[in-house]
Scaffold this motif. Sequence first.
Motif, PDB file in Angstrom:
ATOM      1  N   ALA A   1     172.568  53.036   2.993  1.00 17.93           N
ATOM      2  CA  ALA A   1     172.708  54.463   2.649  1.00 17.93           C
ATOM      3  C   ALA A   1     173.018  54.627   1.163  1.00 17.93           C
ATOM      4  O   ALA A   1     172.503  55.536   0.510  1.00 17.93           O
TER       5      ALA A   1
ATOM      6  N   ALA B   1     176.497  59.114   6.819  1.00 18.91           N
ATOM      7  CA  ALA B   1     176.471  58.196   5.675  1.00 18.91           C
ATOM      8  C   ALA B   1     177.751  58.326   4.853  1.00 18.91           C
ATOM      9  O   ALA B   1     178.308  57.316   4.399  1.00 18.91           O
TER      10      ALA B   1
ATOM     11  N   LEU C   1     167.388  58.713   4.250  1.00 17.98           N
ATOM     12  CA  LEU C   1     168.320  58.385   5.337  1.00 17.98           C
ATOM     13  C   LEU C   1     167.635  58.427   6.701  1.00 17.98           C
ATOM     14  O   LEU C   1     168.051  57.723   7.621  1.00 17.98           O
TER      15      LEU C   1
END
Length: 173
Positions: free
Chosen positions: A104, A35, A25
């Motif tokens: 994500a 996310a 991420l």
Amino acid sequence: MGERELADLMHLVNRRLRHGYVRRLGPLGLSPGQARALRVLADAPRPLRMVRLAEELRIVPRSLTPVVDALEEAGLVRRRTDPGNRRSTLVEITDEGRVAAERAREARRQAGEELFAVLAAEQRDQLGELLSAVDAAAQARETAQAVEAARAREAAQGRETAQAAEAARADRR
């Protein structure tokens, strides 16, 4: 293997999965909380009220504010007044937010693939089935506990109402 050992092992594996996810991420400029919020918004059929989004994320609304602030600043979501209730704020995912949510999701999938690559496909399937069974049982238990707690609250309120009515009758005598 004892129950405690299994719980410890699950915690360790989950931690490793999370670290792999966080590592992926980082280049996207997202935290795990951001996310998750994007994932919920991307999966929702319409914009969500802030309170509803907090419920979906299982966090208190005041903890959601900095998450939405950061996502809005990055152009991934926008806030707007709920036309049905002008005191409420809706959070709407943008096109850029949908792209980030998908990236994500892919980061999460890759982290899982990397961690579970040591298992054969059949073992991964079996592990998935076992974890699904554990999750379903835990969810059923949580639901039953919530229903029981609601019944207990209703019963307590009923007793309080009956006691208040009895006290009122006694005062009138």
